[in-house]
Design an enzyme around this catalytic site. Structure first.
Site, PDB file in Angstrom:
ATOM      1  NE  ARG A 166      -3.063   3.842   4.346  1.00  0.00           N
ATOM      2  CZ  ARG A 166      -4.016   3.380   4.401  1.00  0.00           C
ATOM      3  NH1 ARG A 166      -4.784   3.187   3.287  1.00  0.00           N
ATOM      4  NH2 ARG A 166      -5.015   2.975   5.458  1.00  0.00           N
ATOM      5  CB  SER A 239      -1.543   4.386  10.308  1.00  0.00           C
ATOM      6  OG  SER A 239      -2.928   3.964  10.642  1.00  0.00           O
ATOM      7  CD  GLU A 335       0.050   5.769   6.246  1.00  0.00           C
ATOM      8  OE1 GLU A 335      -0.328   4.407   6.290  1.00  0.00           O
ATOM      9  OE2 GLU A 335      -0.605   6.428   6.514  1.00  0.00           O
TER      10      GLU A 335
END
Ligand code: FAD
Ligand code: NAP
Length: 339
Positions: A166, A239, A335
């Site tokens: 990520r 998420s 995130e």
């Protein structure tokens, strides 16, 4: 000038959380020329330019005192085909999932595990999007970006992108690189990744023993549709926290205390914990305060029941972070990109 700049535009339709904030200025880029015009407009009017795609990885906590430039460039082209590997390029504004479907319709494999991820092609390298054991770095063949500091175009190879879990150079140097188009090396013969979670199980339930890439895509779409809230119905950004990477010693200690802890060994010796498990175990699953909440079926997803502000969502996320640290000594990293 072909660029159409509007004033005081609500960003509610342009972020998947459905948070209602306003952009001071707003425009859509349909070409490289529009992109350059927007950057020139920003310089001339001394206003920052914030580039967005589908808005599916954003948390907007206040009105945006910038020119918000939504990438809407389109175009997909095959650059090379040696009979087994095909290099295909897409413009940044291409919606991601239809692009994946297009590659599958051409008989190409490589992106099937990344089916149904919202957003655009141009944002995909930002956090090296990943799902079900595949990340774009696995099929990446290069990208072209505009350096907003120098105004020059640059082509990036895989090695130059610093892709990690990520993460990427483009996220690390946030605001510097404007991604214009991305290239992928896909296969005519399918090399499928079925080892992750329930993918193989879903195919078996469907009686599919020898799946094609399209079968895998369909299985993943059906799993995702069951587990994840549709942003068109319930605002969310997927998420909300990354899965934390912790030392083997901490994971072993936690496993002693919580035998059902979900942890996966990493090549570097660390352990990846399922953040969703930690949050659920701490009792947050289904929590709701005003219109900000934690999804009932997936504790990793924060949701907006309608009128939540970005600050209310941020406040909830910070409370969860604090609680998880106090219980498990684990830091959760958010995130979505916050503005
Ligand atoms: P945006 O949210 O618009 O932007 C994200 C960031 O990229 C911002 O910082 C923005 O400034 C920057 N940016 C956007 N376009 C450009 C560009 N052309 N050049 C430079 N910077 C740019 N992510 C995963 O990794 N895996 C998943 O499985 C996944 N599932 C999801 C499921 C749901 C239901 C939702 C809502 C989100 C999910 N996400 C997932 C997160 C998100 O969809 C991805 O990160 C996606 O790539 C974001 O694309 P976007 O176009 O919406 O980017
Ligand atoms: P899940 O199947 O319930 O699994 C929970 C977590 O365990 C996942 O996050 C995944 O980590 C990890 N995991 C599962 N099987 C694994 C294996 N064989 N090896 C290593 N790690 C494994 O997860 P989910 O929430 O339904 O999501 C499914 C996939 O879609 C995941 O890959 C997830 O990352 C992705 N997804 C991402 C977003 C987002 O916004 N970023 C949103 C929805 C789904 P990883 O996350 O590291 O893969």
């Amino acid at each position: 000038m072909s660029l159409q700049v509007q004033s005081q535009v609500s960003l509610k339709p342009f972020n998947s959380f459905g948070v209602d904030v306003e952009a001071r200025l707003f425009a859509e880029a349909h070409s490289d020329t529009d992109v350059r015009e927007a950057l020139a407009y920003g310089l001339e009017h001394e206003v920052a330019v914030l580039v967005i795609g589908g808005g599916s990885n954003l948390l907007l906590t206040a009105d945006i005192d910038s020119l918000v430039l939504r990438m809407a460039t389109r175009g997909i082209r095959v650059l090379s085909d040696d009979g087994s590997k095909v290099v295909i390029e897409a413009e940044a504004g291409e919606p991601w999932h239809p692009f994946v479907q297009h590659t599958l319709s051409l008989g190409l494999s490589g992106l099937e595990n990344l089916s149904l991820i919202p957003g655009t092609v141009g944002a995909a390298p930002m956090q090296n999007i990943g799902a079900y054991g595949v990340e774009i770095k696995d099929v990446f063949a290069g990208l072209t970006a505009l350096d907003r500091q120098s105004g020059e175009m640059r082509d990036f190879t895989l090695q130059e992108c610093n892709f990690a879990y990520r993460d990427s150079l483009f996220k690390q140097e946030s605001g510097r690189w404007l991604i214009l188009r991305v290239r992928f090396a896909l296969d005519r013969a399918a090399h499928l990744h079925l080892e992750y979670g329930p993918v193989r199980q879903r195919l078996t339930e469907q009686g599919i023993e020898h799946p094609t890439a399209s079968d895998v895509s369909q299985a993943i779409c059906s799993i995702r549709n069951e587990k994840l809230p549709d942003p068109a119905v319930l605002g969310n950004a997927g998420s909300f926290f990354k899965n934390p990477l912790v030392s083997a010693a901490l994971a072993a200690r936690l496993k002693g205390e919580y035998p059902d802890l979900v942890a996966y060994a990493q090549p570097d010796g660390r352990m990846k914990l399922a953040a969703g498990w930690l949050i659920e175990r701490a009792g947050w699953k289904g929590f709701r305060e005003a219109d900000a909440g934690v999804h009932k079926l997936q504790a990793l997803v924060l949701v907006n029941y309608g009128g939540a502000t970005g600050l209310q969502l941020l406040n909830l996320a910070q409370r969860i972070q604090k609680d998880i640290f106090e219980r498990f000594h684990v830091d959760l990293e958010m995130e979505p990109n916050r503005y």
